[in-house]
Design a protein around this motif. Structure first.
Motif, PDB file in Angstrom:
ATOM      1  N   GLY A  17      21.139  12.581  12.852  1.00  0.00           N
ATOM      2  CA  GLY A  17      22.093  13.175  12.221  1.00  0.00           C
ATOM      3  C   GLY A  17      22.675  13.778  11.885  1.00  0.00           C
ATOM      4  O   GLY A  17      23.728  14.891  11.685  1.00  0.00           O
ATOM      5  N   SER A  18      22.218  14.170  10.841  1.00  0.00           N
ATOM      6  CA  SER A  18      21.492  15.329  10.046  1.00  0.00           C
ATOM      7  C   SER A  18      21.735  16.679  10.291  1.00  0.00           C
ATOM      8  O   SER A  18      22.366  17.583   9.742  1.00  0.00           O
ATOM      9  N   ALA A  19      20.172  16.526  11.550  1.00  0.00           N
ATOM     10  CA  ALA A  19      20.917  18.232  11.620  1.00  0.00           C
ATOM     11  C   ALA A  19      22.110  18.164  13.009  1.00  0.00           C
ATOM     12  O   ALA A  19      22.083  19.892  12.810  1.00  0.00           O
ATOM     13  N   GLN A  20      22.277  17.482  13.319  1.00  0.00           N
ATOM     14  CA  GLN A  20      24.165  17.390  14.123  1.00  0.00           C
ATOM     15  C   GLN A  20      24.956  17.712  13.105  1.00  0.00           C
ATOM     16  O   GLN A  20      25.697  18.364  13.832  1.00  0.00           O
ATOM     17  N   ALA A  21      25.585  17.033  12.328  1.00  0.00           N
ATOM     18  CA  ALA A  21      25.848  17.497  11.265  1.00  0.00           C
ATOM     19  C   ALA A  21      25.906  18.959  10.951  1.00  0.00           C
ATOM     20  O   ALA A  21      27.178  19.004  11.032  1.00  0.00           O
ATOM     21  N   GLU A  22      24.665  19.161  10.716  1.00  0.00           N
ATOM     22  CA  GLU A  22      24.467  20.664  10.000  1.00  0.00           C
ATOM     23  C   GLU A  22      24.905  21.565  11.180  1.00  0.00           C
ATOM     24  O   GLU A  22      25.408  22.570  10.704  1.00  0.00           O
ATOM     25  N   TYR A  23      24.811  21.903  12.400  1.00  0.00           N
ATOM     26  CA  TYR A  23      24.903  22.202  13.735  1.00  0.00           C
ATOM     27  C   TYR A  23      26.890  22.571  13.867  1.00  0.00           C
ATOM     28  O   TYR A  23      26.962  23.479  13.806  1.00  0.00           O
ATOM     29  N   LEU A  24      26.993  21.290  13.608  1.00  0.00           N
ATOM     30  CA  LEU A  24      28.465  21.644  13.884  1.00  0.00           C
ATOM     31  C   LEU A  24      29.098  21.992  13.052  1.00  0.00           C
ATOM     32  O   LEU A  24      30.249  22.736  13.019  1.00  0.00           O
ATOM     33  N   SER A  25      28.649  22.392  11.286  1.00  0.00           N
ATOM     34  CA  SER A  25      29.174  23.100  10.914  1.00  0.00           C
ATOM     35  C   SER A  25      29.467  24.607  11.037  1.00  0.00           C
ATOM     36  O   SER A  25      29.921  24.946  10.292  1.00  0.00           O
ATOM     37  N   VAL A  26      27.556  24.713  11.284  1.00  0.00           N
ATOM     38  CA  VAL A  26      27.478  26.561  11.564  1.00  0.00           C
ATOM     39  C   VAL A  26      28.447  27.088  12.601  1.00  0.00           C
ATOM     40  O   VAL A  26      28.873  27.589  12.713  1.00  0.00           O
ATOM     41  N   LYS A  27      28.352  25.665  13.663  1.00  0.00           N
ATOM     42  CA  LYS A  27      29.912  26.261  14.480  1.00  0.00           C
ATOM     43  C   LYS A  27      30.759  26.733  14.081  1.00  0.00           C
ATOM     44  O   LYS A  27      31.801  27.820  14.649  1.00  0.00           O
ATOM     45  N   LYS A  28      31.517  26.192  13.484  1.00  0.00           N
ATOM     46  CA  LYS A  28      32.837  26.338  13.137  1.00  0.00           C
ATOM     47  C   LYS A  28      33.154  27.419  12.056  1.00  0.00           C
ATOM     48  O   LYS A  28      34.493  28.373  12.150  1.00  0.00           O
ATOM     49  N   LEU A  29      31.683  28.246  11.869  1.00  0.00           N
ATOM     50  CA  LEU A  29      32.496  29.079  11.319  1.00  0.00           C
ATOM     51  C   LEU A  29      32.271  30.064  12.301  1.00  0.00           C
ATOM     52  O   LEU A  29      32.162  31.125  12.289  1.00  0.00           O
TER      53      LEU A  29
END
Length: 409
Positions: free
Chosen positions: A166-178
């Motif tokens: 769950g934490s790795a997926q949240a980090e991935y979505l945050s980076v994707k928004k950049l």
């Protein structure tokens, strides 16, 4: 001299002549007997020795009673054959007919190296799947399964809650928004490195939502050998949840006598018959010959792989396996003509001289009532195929020499 006196004297002379002639004949007869050669009978047959039929190896110089049994010793004549007389064993024609003796010639032919051995069906140990937890977490649900159940590929086994995902997926979505492709690619690669399947990553991309929940499914169809999943337990990364053995193919482990080890090779075809399916043969091939032999049975294990269509072949089933290769040329005699003594093999030869002679041979493969002769016989030599055991017994009693192997053969 009166006539009466003359008659008396005439009768006395005749009586004296008769007595002298009888005594001389007796003396000559006695002398003739004493001058007869020792060890010969009245008909001229030479006696080699005397023996007890129950102990034929013990020889005696004089006749009499056996020291072993309460019976008279039997004479052994030179014309009966043996080591000291004419070689071979003579059999009366009437006796040959009553014994049903049959003589055949050794001939060149082809002998298929096919033979039957026993085996049992086992799981294919190369078709095994281990289901593990890719990351630490919790086991929320276990589906109604148990060891021994037969399942198909994709069958759900357990539901896991993995906080790290769950934490790795949240980090991935945050980076994707950049909006930076290189950082997005690096974050996605991290999801792969922690064991997240491509389908889960694609779902996160599509929905834009995180989810640390995952359903573990069977990667292959087969039998559940072990099930270590229990609802509510804490999982460590790499913990085994289930072990599954596939049923698409099975192994047939056949016990091969070590004397026939040279007749089987890896890749060779094999045919199996099971009592569960009468009249049906299952084709397979030899995939391995295990390097060790069983000490108690002196057998090697031959591993045969069989296709298991419909899952009908079940581990533990008994089978009879036909192994072997193509027919090969060989010098053949009937199998019943070979006398195996434990230390060597012997055949009784018929050379056409009215006698039978034992000869040592080296026997090879067997099949179809025929035995291969590797050494000791030449094509065309005739051997006794029935009644030879009586001849062999007589040869042993008389001490008849066995023809040794010819190194040139």
């Amino acid at each position: 001299m009166t006539d009466a006196t003359t008659a008396v004297r005439w009768r006395a002379g005749i009586l004296a002549a008769v007595l002298i002639a009888g005594g001389g004949g007796y003396w000559l007869g006695q002398r003739g007997q004493s001058d007869a050669p020792s060890g010969a009978t009245s008909d001229g047959r030479k006696i080699l020795y005397y023996y007890d039929p129950m102990f034929p190896n013990q020889k005696f110089d004089k006749p009499g009673k056996s020291p072993f049994m309460d019976m008279q010793l039997e004479p052994k004549y030179a014309d009966e054959g043996g080591a000291n007389g004419a070689p071979g064993i003579s059999v009366d024609p009437a006796a040959r007919q009553s014994l049903g003796m049959r003589v055949v010639a050794a001939e060149l032919g082809s002998l298929a190296a096919t033979f039957d051995v026993n085996g049992t069906v086992d799981f294919n140990q190369r078709d095994v799947a281990i289901v593990q937890a890719r990351s630490g977490g919790f086991l929320e649900r276990v589906y109604r399964l148990a060891p021994g159940d037969v399942i198909g590929a994709g069958t759900p086994i357990a539901d896991l809650q993995l906080p790290e995902w769950g934490s790795a997926q949240a980090e991935y979505l945050s980076v994707k928004k950049l909006g930076r492709p290189e950082l997005t690619a690096a974050a996605k690669q991290r999801l792969r490195l922690i064991g997240m399947p491509e389908g889960v990553i694609a779902e996160v991309d599509r929905s834009g939502r995180t989810g640390g929940r995952m359903t573990v499914r069977a990667p292959i169809g087969g039998v559940i050998q072990a099930l270590n999943a229990r609802a509510g337990v804490t999982l460590a990364a790499g913990q085994t949840l289930a072990e599954i053995s596939g049923l698409g193919t099975v192994w047939l482990n056949a016990a091969l006598p070590e004397a026939q080890a040279g007749s089987v090779q890896v890749g060779q075809r094999a045919s199996a018959k099971l009592t569960a399916f009468p009249g049906e043969a299952f084709a397979g091939r030899v995939v391995a010959i295990l390097p060790t032999a069983a000490a108690d049975s002196r057998t090697l294990t031959v591993r045969i792989e069989l296709a298991n269509r419909g899952g009908r072949l079940r581990p533990g089933m008994f089978a009879v396996v036909a192994l072997g290769g193509d027919a090969k040329p060989a010098l053949l005699v009937p199998s019943e003509a070979v006398i195996r003594t434990g230390t060597r093999s012997i055949v009784m030869l018929d050379r056409g001289d009215g006698r039978y002679h034992p000869a040592e041979v080296v026997a090879g493969r067997e099949g179809g009532g025929k035995t291969e002769i590797l050494r000791g016989l030449a094509p065309g030599e005739k051997v006794v195929a029935s009644g030879q055991f009586l001849l062999d017994s007589e040869a042993s009693l008389t001490g008849l020499a066995v023809r040794p192997l010819d190194p040139a053969q």
